[in-house]
Structure formats: structure tokens, C-alpha cells
Design a protein around this motif. Structure first.
Motif, PDB file in Angstrom:
ATOM      1  N   ASN A  20      -5.384  -0.462  -9.925  1.00  0.00           N
ATOM      2  CA  ASN A  20      -5.273  -1.186  -8.666  1.00  0.00           C
ATOM      3  C   ASN A  20      -6.645  -1.319  -7.997  1.00  0.00           C
ATOM      4  N   LYS A  21      -7.405  -0.233  -7.977  1.00  0.00           N
ATOM      5  CA  LYS A  21      -8.729  -0.261  -7.342  1.00  0.00           C
ATOM      6  C   LYS A  21      -9.667  -1.221  -8.066  1.00  0.00           C
ATOM      7  N   ILE A  22      -9.646  -1.201  -9.388  1.00  0.00           N
ATOM      8  CA  ILE A  22     -10.512  -2.105 -10.157  1.00  0.00           C
ATOM      9  C   ILE A  22     -10.141  -3.558  -9.881  1.00  0.00           C
ATOM     10  N   VAL A  23      -8.840  -3.841  -9.855  1.00  0.00           N
ATOM     11  CA  VAL A  23      -8.377  -5.207  -9.592  1.00  0.00           C
ATOM     12  C   VAL A  23      -8.839  -5.672  -8.207  1.00  0.00           C
ATOM     13  N   MET A  24      -8.741  -4.789  -7.218  1.00  0.00           N
ATOM     14  CA  MET A  24      -9.197  -5.150  -5.884  1.00  0.00           C
ATOM     15  C   MET A  24     -10.707  -5.377  -5.858  1.00  0.00           C
ATOM     16  N   ASP A  25     -11.462  -4.557  -6.615  1.00  0.00           N
ATOM     17  CA  ASP A  25     -12.913  -4.746  -6.694  1.00  0.00           C
ATOM     18  C   ASP A  25     -13.264  -6.077  -7.361  1.00  0.00           C
ATOM     19  N   GLU A  26     -12.424  -6.518  -8.304  1.00  0.00           N
ATOM     20  CA  GLU A  26     -12.650  -7.802  -8.978  1.00  0.00           C
ATOM     21  C   GLU A  26     -12.448  -8.978  -8.021  1.00  0.00           C
ATOM     22  N   ALA A  27     -11.655  -8.762  -6.966  1.00  0.00           N
ATOM     23  CA  ALA A  27     -11.404  -9.791  -5.941  1.00  0.00           C
ATOM     24  C   ALA A  27     -10.835 -11.073  -6.534  1.00  0.00           C
ATOM     25  N   VAL A  28      -9.889 -10.932  -7.473  1.00  0.00           N
ATOM     26  CA  VAL A  28      -9.258 -12.099  -8.077  1.00  0.00           C
ATOM     27  C   VAL A  28      -7.855 -12.348  -7.520  1.00  0.00           C
ATOM     28  N   MET A  29      -7.360 -11.394  -6.724  1.00  0.00           N
ATOM     29  CA  MET A  29      -6.061 -11.574  -6.079  1.00  0.00           C
ATOM     30  C   MET A  29      -6.148 -11.100  -4.634  1.00  0.00           C
ATOM     31  N   VAL A  30      -5.487 -11.828  -3.754  1.00  0.00           N
ATOM     32  CA  VAL A  30      -5.500 -11.491  -2.329  1.00  0.00           C
ATOM     33  C   VAL A  30      -4.079 -11.134  -1.897  1.00  0.00           C
ATOM     34  N   PRO A  31      -3.802  -9.855  -1.661  1.00  0.00           N
ATOM     35  CA  PRO A  31      -2.470  -9.492  -1.163  1.00  0.00           C
ATOM     36  C   PRO A  31      -2.316  -9.901   0.297  1.00  0.00           C
ATOM     37  N   PHE A  32      -1.197 -10.521   0.630  1.00  0.00           N
ATOM     38  CA  PHE A  32      -0.942 -10.945   2.009  1.00  0.00           C
ATOM     39  C   PHE A  32      -0.069  -9.935   2.745  1.00  0.00           C
ATOM     40  N   THR A  33       1.157  -9.790   2.274  1.00  0.00           N
ATOM     41  CA  THR A  33       2.100  -8.876   2.931  1.00  0.00           C
ATOM     42  C   THR A  33       2.925  -8.135   1.889  1.00  0.00           C
ATOM     43  N   TYR A  34       3.354  -6.943   2.270  1.00  0.00           N
ATOM     44  CA  TYR A  34       4.390  -6.257   1.510  1.00  0.00           C
ATOM     45  C   TYR A  34       5.705  -6.787   2.085  1.00  0.00           C
ATOM     46  N   ASP A  35       6.251  -7.791   1.432  1.00  0.00           N
ATOM     47  CA  ASP A  35       7.367  -8.561   1.989  1.00  0.00           C
ATOM     48  C   ASP A  35       8.605  -7.708   2.250  1.00  0.00           C
ATOM     49  N   LYS A  36       9.287  -8.057   3.312  1.00  0.00           N
ATOM     50  CA  LYS A  36      10.575  -7.469   3.645  1.00  0.00           C
ATOM     51  C   LYS A  36      11.605  -8.588   3.725  1.00  0.00           C
ATOM     52  N   ALA A  37      12.847  -8.256   3.434  1.00  0.00           N
ATOM     53  CA  ALA A  37      13.938  -9.210   3.611  1.00  0.00           C
ATOM     54  C   ALA A  37      14.824  -8.705   4.741  1.00  0.00           C
ATOM     55  N   LEU A  38      14.996  -9.524   5.771  1.00  0.00           N
ATOM     56  CA  LEU A  38      15.822  -9.140   6.907  1.00  0.00           C
ATOM     57  C   LEU A  38      17.236  -9.645   6.656  1.00  0.00           C
ATOM     58  N   ASN A  39      18.168  -8.726   6.455  1.00  0.00           N
ATOM     59  CA  ASN A  39      19.550  -9.093   6.141  1.00  0.00           C
ATOM     60  C   ASN A  39      20.478  -8.721   7.291  1.00  0.00           C
TER      61      ASN A  39
END
Length: 224
Positions: free
Chosen positions: A178-197
Motif C-alpha cells: 500500500n505504501k509503495i503504491v501511494m508513493d508511486e502516485a498512480v491512484m488517488v483514493p477519494f473516500t472510504y465509501d459508505k452505503a446509507l440504508n
């Protein structure tokens, strides 16, 4: 754009969600949790890559749900540092197989950013992250490694994590990936999505299955 803290989710700081072993809440390399734009830092990065005044690019997005508004928010943010991003909305039924799931189409359309959501098939680092970042999984159609990341160290660590018999040891390796992937900066996480039911009061036999982390829909009933 994604629904706020209650209906949308928490701001994501890295690619492993909090419910996946290996998640590190302190891993926030882009200072995302601050919620504050970092214009000066972005301009430093643009200068470092030889594009000090910005550039033009294309954002691929589905034409339904939360994605169009999310893409518009991203487009507006990028504009602040001279990155002019044109939106290219596509029918959702084709999106993952032949729009962003086909590297040849991604290259032909000049996509620099591609909107996507992701959920683990099973709640482990392997179930969540491997198909997104393993360079050996890149395929011509239905590709899920959207960034086409092929990092030899990541590939090797994936094999090491898969071979680990101790869940804690495996989780630690997924944290490294995970740390290496973040250092590569090839993906930008926006939110840890929730579903409101909304749960109707007539509903019976309601419980959350540990495997999926959601209601076991096959077991639901209603009062007469």
C-alpha cells in the motif's frame, strides 16, 4: 459530491480501507486528511515534472450515479493549478470492460484520470488490492489494473504476501505494498465509501454477515 460524511464516506488517505488488515491510519502521504487544498505543493510537483503551468488531460467517468459530480469536483480542483481536464462520460454498461478496462482504448482516448469505485471480493489485502496493482494482471479487456502499474517490488511482495501463512505477517506485507503504491502516485483514493440504508420497521431476521460486512439479504423477512 459523494454524499458527505454520513451518506458518502470518510475521506480516504491511502488505498487500503480501515476494515482491511494492513491499513495504516497514519499513512497520509498527500496530507489528504487535512481537507485543505495544497496549491503550492501541487505547483512544485508540476515544476518537477516539467509542466510548471499545467497541461491538458481527459477524465473518464460513468454517466450515472455519484461519478459525474465527483468528476466535476475533481475537474474544478485541477483547474486551480492549470490542469485543464475535459470530462468524457461513458455508459456504465461498457465502462469497466471496454472503456477504462481496455488499455488500448485508454491510450487512444488520452485518459489521464479514470473514475472508479472498488470493493473487495473478500476482506483481505489480497482480496482488495492485488488485482488493482499486480502488473502481471494487466489484460487487454476487462482490465482492473487501471493505472497499468507494473512495479517489480510490488509484484514480488504480492507473491510473498500470498505465500505467508501468518495473517499478521501477510497484513504487514500488504501494508508495505500500500505504501509503495501511494508513493508511486498512480491512484488517488477519494473516500472510504459508505452505503446509507433505511431499514423498514417491518423487517425481521436482520443481521450483518461478517464475510461481506453488510446485511445477509437472503435471510431477511418481514412481519405479517
Amino acid at each position: 459530491a459523494r454524499g458527505g460524511a454520513d451518506a458518502g464516506g470518510d475521506i480516504a488517505t491511502n488505498m487500503l480501507p480501515p476494515n482491511i488488515a494492513g491499513h495504516d491510519p497514519a499513512l497520509d502521504p498527500y496530507n489528504t486528511k487535512s481537507g485543505k487544498p495544497q496549491i503550492d505543493k501541487a505547483k512544485e510537483e508540476l515544476a518537477a515534472c516539467g509542466k510548471p503551468t499545467g497541461f491538458d488531460t481527459v477524465i473518464a467517468t460513468r454517466n450515472a450515479g455519484k461519478e459525474p459530480k465527483t468528476a466535476e469536483a475533481l475537474q474544478a480542483a485541477l483547474k486551480n493549478v492549470g490542469i485543464n481536464a475535459r470530462l468524457d462520460p461513458t455508459d456504465a454498461s461498457l465502462y469497466f470492460r471496454s472503456t477504462i478496462g481496455a488499455p488500448s482504448n485508454v491510450h487512444a482516448k488520452g485518459y489521464g484520470l479514470m473514475m472508479a469505485g472498488w470493493g473487495a471480493d473478500f476482506p483481505t489485502g489480497y482480496g482488495f488490492l492485488s488485482i488493482l496493482v499486480d502488473g502481471r494482471s494487466i489484460s487487454a479487456s476487462g482490465n482492473n489494473n487501471y493505472a497499468e502499474l507494473d512495479n517489480a517490488e510490488v509484484n514480488s511482495l504480492i507473491d510473498k504476501a500470498k505465500a505467508a501463512t501468518d495473517p499478521k505477517a501477510a497484513a504487514d506485507i500488504w501494508g508495505q505494498i500500500n505504501k509503495i503504491v501511494m508513493d508511486e502516485a498512480v491512484m488517488v483514493p477519494f473516500t472510504y465509501d459508505k452505503a446509507l440504508n433505511y431499514r423498514n420497521p417491518r423487517l425481521t431476521n436482520v443481521f450483518v454477515t461478517e464475510y461481506y460486512g453488510m446485511y445477509d439479504f437472503a435471510s431477511l423477512g418481514v412481519t405479517s
